[in-house]
Design a protein around this motif. Sequence first.
Motif, mmCIF file in Angstrom:
data_model
loop_
_atom_site.group_PDB
_atom_site.id
_atom_site.type_symbol
_atom_site.label_atom_id
_atom_site.label_comp_id
_atom_site.label_asym_id
_atom_site.label_seq_id
_atom_site.Cartn_x
_atom_site.Cartn_y
_atom_site.Cartn_z
ATOM 1 N N ILE A 2 0.856 -1.189 0.000
ATOM 2 C CA ILE A 2 0.000 0.000 0.000
ATOM 3 C C ILE A 2 0.889 1.235 0.000
ATOM 4 O O ILE A 2 1.784 1.373 0.845
ATOM 5 C CB ILE A 2 -0.934 0.003 1.222
ATOM 6 C CG1 ILE A 2 -1.878 -1.202 1.141
ATOM 7 C CG2 ILE A 2 -1.724 1.297 1.313
ATOM 8 C CD1 ILE A 2 -2.842 -1.312 2.287
ATOM 9 N N GLU A 3 0.640 2.114 -0.957
ATOM 10 C CA GLU A 3 1.460 3.318 -1.101
ATOM 11 C C GLU A 3 0.565 4.553 -1.179
ATOM 12 O O GLU A 3 -0.250 4.680 -2.104
ATOM 13 C CB GLU A 3 2.311 3.235 -2.369
ATOM 14 C CG GLU A 3 3.279 2.067 -2.410
ATOM 15 C CD GLU A 3 4.035 1.988 -3.722
ATOM 16 O OE1 GLU A 3 3.887 2.939 -4.527
ATOM 17 O OE2 GLU A 3 4.757 1.000 -3.943
ATOM 18 N N GLY A 4 0.718 5.456 -0.222
ATOM 19 C CA GLY A 4 0.043 6.756 -0.261
ATOM 20 C C GLY A 4 -1.472 6.673 -0.282
ATOM 21 O O GLY A 4 -2.134 7.542 -0.872
ATOM 22 N N LEU A 5 -2.051 5.672 0.381
ATOM 23 C CA LEU A 5 -3.506 5.507 0.375
ATOM 24 C C LEU A 5 -4.197 6.660 1.090
ATOM 25 O O LEU A 5 -3.811 7.058 2.187
ATOM 26 C CB LEU A 5 -3.882 4.186 1.059
ATOM 27 C CG LEU A 5 -5.378 3.925 1.253
ATOM 28 C CD1 LEU A 5 -6.095 3.806 -0.080
ATOM 29 C CD2 LEU A 5 -5.585 2.673 2.107
ATOM 30 N N GLY A 6 -5.197 7.208 0.433
ATOM 31 C CA GLY A 6 -5.998 8.267 1.043
ATOM 32 C C GLY A 6 -7.458 8.134 0.663
ATOM 33 O O GLY A 6 -7.791 7.622 -0.410
ATOM 34 N N LYS A 7 -8.344 8.565 1.549
ATOM 35 C CA LYS A 7 -9.774 8.529 1.265
ATOM 36 C C LYS A 7 -10.450 9.754 1.851
ATOM 37 O O LYS A 7 -10.283 10.067 3.027
ATOM 38 C CB LYS A 7 -10.412 7.260 1.848
ATOM 39 C CG LYS A 7 -11.927 7.182 1.658
ATOM 40 C CD LYS A 7 -12.330 7.197 0.186
ATOM 41 C CE LYS A 7 -13.845 7.140 0.007
ATOM 42 N NZ LYS A 7 -14.249 7.252 -1.423
ATOM 43 N N GLN A 8 -11.188 10.449 0.974
ATOM 44 C CA GLN A 8 -11.984 11.590 1.402
ATOM 45 C C GLN A 8 -13.438 11.355 1.026
ATOM 46 O O GLN A 8 -13.743 10.704 0.025
ATOM 47 C CB GLN A 8 -11.486 12.880 0.742
ATOM 48 C CG GLN A 8 -10.078 13.294 1.168
ATOM 49 C CD GLN A 8 -9.648 14.587 0.512
ATOM 50 O OE1 GLN A 8 -10.140 14.952 -0.554
ATOM 51 N NE2 GLN A 8 -8.728 15.290 1.159
#
Length: 231
Positions: free
Chosen positions: A6-12
């Motif tokens: 997992i690399e740089g996972l983001g959730k908005q």
Amino acid sequence: MDILQIEGLGKQFLLYEQNKQIRSCQDISFTLHEGEFIGIVGLSGAGKSTILKCIHRTYLPSAGKIVYDSKAFGPVDLAAAGERQILFLRKHEIGYVSQFLSVMPRTTAKEHVMGALLEMGEDGEKAREAAEEMLSYFRLPEELWDVYPSTFSGGERLRLNLAHTMVKHPRLMLLDEPTASLDNKTKVLVKDMLKRLKSRNTSMIGIFHDLEFMDGVCDRVFNISEGGFVG
């Protein structure tokens, strides 16, 4: 061997009516090795469940990569994979244990567990035997096997969720508070089954509030606060 990167996972999340964006998790990066168990801890609302749901693709990530080393397809970025591929992986390779039960209408407890194997192509009789063995293991009373789970207590529903996922022996298993409403005796059964699956090389990521339960199960533990991992 790495099974998940997992690399740089983001959730908005976008609140359309208020035209606001709510940040759940950001810049999450880690690697899960084959047969490893990673635990994630943190306060409620810190973003723990969001990470699991992005891996399972219940949520579509806003940023980053989730590269899963699939047995069927090789390296797959779960953040960008098509729906058919995701559905295949959920059926055959990736298991998810939620606190909440989701069962098709007019499906009994035993049929629900059997269904996990039947959709993988397992023989009907073998699926029945495996389902009964798993239901017995998690001490779900036999008189409930042919009952619709909508009548179950919270603990019974969670045990059914565990049986439904673990009967498949998935390559990758995601656990969202798998002991939340269980008594201590059942927690011991869950821990023993997790160790058994781990010995068979199942890789796992789990969210826990019960820190004592994690001892002897998790190889590494990450703490998340305000959407990101902290030291």
